[in-house]
Design a protein around this motif. Structure first.
Motif, short mmCIF file in Angstrom:
data_model
loop_
_atom_site.label_atom_id
_atom_site.label_comp_id
_atom_site.label_asym_id
_atom_site.label_seq_id
_atom_site.Cartn_x
_atom_site.Cartn_y
_atom_site.Cartn_z
N MET A 1 0.85 -1.20 0.00
CA MET A 1 0.00 0.00 0.00
C MET A 1 0.88 1.24 0.00
SD MET A 1 -2.96 1.02 2.73
CE MET A 1 -3.92 2.51 2.54
N ILE A 2 0.59 2.22 -0.85
CA ILE A 2 1.37 3.44 -0.93
C ILE A 2 0.92 4.41 0.15
CG2 ILE A 2 1.92 5.43 -2.38
CD1 ILE A 2 1.58 3.64 -4.79
N ALA A 3 1.91 4.96 0.89
CA ALA A 3 1.58 5.93 1.93
C ALA A 3 0.92 7.15 1.31
CB ALA A 3 2.86 6.34 2.67
N ASP A 4 -0.14 7.62 1.94
CA ASP A 4 -0.86 8.79 1.46
C ASP A 4 -0.06 10.04 1.78
OD1 ASP A 4 -2.56 10.83 0.85
OD2 ASP A 4 -4.24 10.10 2.05
N PRO A 5 0.44 10.76 0.77
CA PRO A 5 1.25 11.95 1.06
C PRO A 5 0.45 13.06 1.72
CG PRO A 5 0.77 11.82 -1.28
CD PRO A 5 0.30 10.53 -0.67
N ASN A 6 -0.88 12.93 1.74
CA ASN A 6 -1.70 13.93 2.41
C ASN A 6 -1.74 13.74 3.92
OD1 ASN A 6 -2.55 15.27 -0.02
ND2 ASN A 6 -3.91 13.53 -0.40
N THR A 7 -1.34 12.55 4.39
CA THR A 7 -1.42 12.29 5.83
C THR A 7 -0.13 11.69 6.40
OG1 THR A 7 -2.38 10.10 5.39
CG2 THR A 7 -3.92 11.92 5.73
N ALA A 8 0.65 10.97 5.61
CA ALA A 8 1.82 10.26 6.13
C ALA A 8 2.93 11.23 6.51
CB ALA A 8 2.33 9.26 5.10
N THR A 9 3.58 10.97 7.62
CA THR A 9 4.70 11.82 8.04
C THR A 9 6.01 11.36 7.43
OG1 THR A 9 4.99 10.49 10.04
CG2 THR A 9 3.59 12.44 10.22
N ASP A 10 6.06 10.12 6.96
CA ASP A 10 7.27 9.59 6.32
C ASP A 10 6.86 8.75 5.11
OD1 ASP A 10 9.50 10.36 8.19
OD2 ASP A 10 8.26 9.25 9.60
N PRO A 11 7.67 8.75 4.06
CA PRO A 11 7.36 7.89 2.90
C PRO A 11 7.44 6.42 3.27
CG PRO A 11 9.06 9.54 2.38
CD PRO A 11 8.90 9.54 3.87
N GLU A 12 6.72 5.61 2.51
CA GLU A 12 6.83 4.17 2.69
C GLU A 12 8.19 3.69 2.18
OE1 GLU A 12 4.43 1.78 0.19
OE2 GLU A 12 4.67 3.06 -1.55
N ARG A 13 8.55 2.46 2.53
CA ARG A 13 9.87 1.92 2.20
C ARG A 13 10.13 1.94 0.70
NH1 ARG A 13 14.19 -0.81 3.84
NH2 ARG A 13 15.08 -2.37 2.45
N ASP A 14 9.14 1.61 -0.11
CA ASP A 14 9.32 1.57 -1.56
C ASP A 14 8.62 2.75 -2.23
OD1 ASP A 14 10.86 -0.85 -1.69
OD2 ASP A 14 9.03 -1.94 -1.20
N CYS A 15 8.73 3.91 -1.64
CA CYS A 15 8.08 5.11 -2.17
C CYS A 15 8.44 5.29 -3.66
CB CYS A 15 8.53 6.34 -1.39
SG CYS A 15 7.82 7.89 -1.98
N PRO A 16 7.44 5.45 -4.53
CA PRO A 16 7.70 5.53 -5.98
C PRO A 16 7.73 6.96 -6.53
CG PRO A 16 5.37 5.15 -5.64
CD PRO A 16 5.99 5.31 -4.26
N ALA A 38 16.43 2.95 1.96
CA ALA A 38 15.01 3.29 1.90
C ALA A 38 14.85 4.71 2.44
CB ALA A 38 14.19 2.29 2.73
N PRO A 39 13.67 5.31 2.27
CA PRO A 39 13.46 6.60 2.90
C PRO A 39 13.77 6.54 4.40
CG PRO A 39 11.65 6.09 1.43
CD PRO A 39 12.48 4.85 1.52
N VAL A 40 14.39 7.59 4.89
CA VAL A 40 14.80 7.62 6.30
C VAL A 40 13.76 8.40 7.10
CG1 VAL A 40 16.57 8.39 7.92
CG2 VAL A 40 17.23 7.42 5.70
N ALA A 41 13.17 7.74 8.07
CA ALA A 41 12.11 8.34 8.87
C ALA A 41 12.67 9.39 9.83
CB ALA A 41 11.37 7.26 9.65
N THR A 42 11.81 10.27 10.28
CA THR A 42 12.16 11.27 11.27
C THR A 42 12.54 10.59 12.58
OG1 THR A 42 10.63 12.83 10.26
CG2 THR A 42 11.28 13.27 12.54
N THR A 108 14.96 15.50 10.81
CA THR A 108 14.50 14.94 9.54
C THR A 108 15.23 15.62 8.41
OG1 THR A 108 12.50 14.20 8.38
CG2 THR A 108 12.55 16.50 9.13
N ASN A 109 14.89 15.26 7.17
CA ASN A 109 15.52 15.84 5.99
C ASN A 109 14.47 16.35 5.02
OD1 ASN A 109 18.50 15.52 6.14
ND2 ASN A 109 17.98 13.35 6.39
N ALA A 110 14.86 17.36 4.24
CA ALA A 110 13.98 17.89 3.21
C ALA A 110 13.63 16.82 2.19
CB ALA A 110 14.64 19.08 2.53
N VAL A 111 14.59 15.96 1.87
CA VAL A 111 14.40 14.82 0.98
C VAL A 111 14.74 13.57 1.77
CG1 VAL A 111 15.15 13.68 -1.15
CG2 VAL A 111 14.88 16.17 -1.09
N ARG A 112 13.83 12.63 1.84
CA ARG A 112 14.00 11.49 2.75
C ARG A 112 14.81 10.35 2.15
NH1 ARG A 112 9.98 12.26 6.76
NH2 ARG A 112 9.54 14.50 6.76
#
Length: 223
Positions: A1-16, A38-42, A108-112
């Motif tokens: 399932m793709i993380a919803d960028p409208n609510t998720a605080t961090d991208p999913e592992r396989d963010c596309p 993978a994206p690095v969480a806060t 956190t980072n501007a780009v995860r």
């Protein structure tokens, strides 16, 4: 399932969301499957008042370990300074299980995701900006944002819809920003604590500590 960028605080592992970063991520997964890659969480304390905003994970630092600023020189300087000014406790040993904890702080980072040559492009910065916004919504205790470098500084201002020219980046600058969604933020600028900046003396430990002293004073005053 793709993380919803409208609510998720961090991208999913396989963010596309960023094809160039996906390709780069897959390259390093193949070369070093034991790394995080993978994206690095806060990384955050409970109810942080300070958010430290960097550029992107380092390829052999956070991209390998999975924790912001962990495993490279930038983390050595950052975490030592955080400890000195009471924003972290424990022993930093450049790994996620070292027991280090943050106090009043999130990082956190501007780009995860790690970008090639540590240089994200504008489209990638824009694609990741919703996660920064969601992080601020999730941690409503945040009052102060420390921008490590110009890109982090401009990313935060763009997220707030502010004119960059009205708040120029400058090491040690403190910007009291107008309200954003009924909240007030103070933006504090610092040169990035990268090895390049410290080797060239663009940023010295003393300069970095001076900024943190200002932040310590702001936090203690409840600003």
């Amino acid at each position: 399932m793709i993380a919803d960028p409208n609510t998720a605080t961090d991208p999913e592992r396989d963010c596309p969301r960023c094809p160039r970063l996906v390709e780069f991520r897959e390259k390093w997964r193949a070369a070093h499957p034991q790394w995080h890659n993978a994206p690095v969480a806060t990384f955050s304390a409970a109810e942080p008042r300070l958010l430290i905003l960097g550029l992107a994970p380092g390829i052999r630092g956070a991209n390998a370990t999975g924790r912001p600023f962990t495993g490279d020189y930038a983390g050595d300087l950052l975490y030592a300074t955080l400890k000195k000014f009471g924003f972290a406790s424990g022993d930093y040993q450049a790994r996620v299980d070292d027991g280090l904890t943050l106090i009043d702080t999130a990082i956190t980072n501007a780009v995860r995701c790690v970008p090639p040559d540590n240089k994200p492009v504008g489209a990638e910065i824009n694609a990741c900006r919703p996660f920064l916004q969601n992080t601020l919504h999730a941690d409503r205790s945040i009052q102060i944002v420390m921008a490590l470098g110009r890109i982090a500084h401009e990313t935060f201002l763009r997220m707030m819809g502010l004119r960059l020219a009205a708040y120029p980046f400058s090491h040690g600058a403190i910007h009291n920003l107008p309200q954003w969604q009924s909240r007030s933020f103070t933006l504090v600028d610092s040169y990035h604590c990268s090895r390049y900046n410290t080797n060239t003396r663009r940023l010295t430990p003393e300069m970095f500590e001076a900024v943190f002293q200002d932040i310590r004073d702001l936090v203690d005053r409840g600003s």
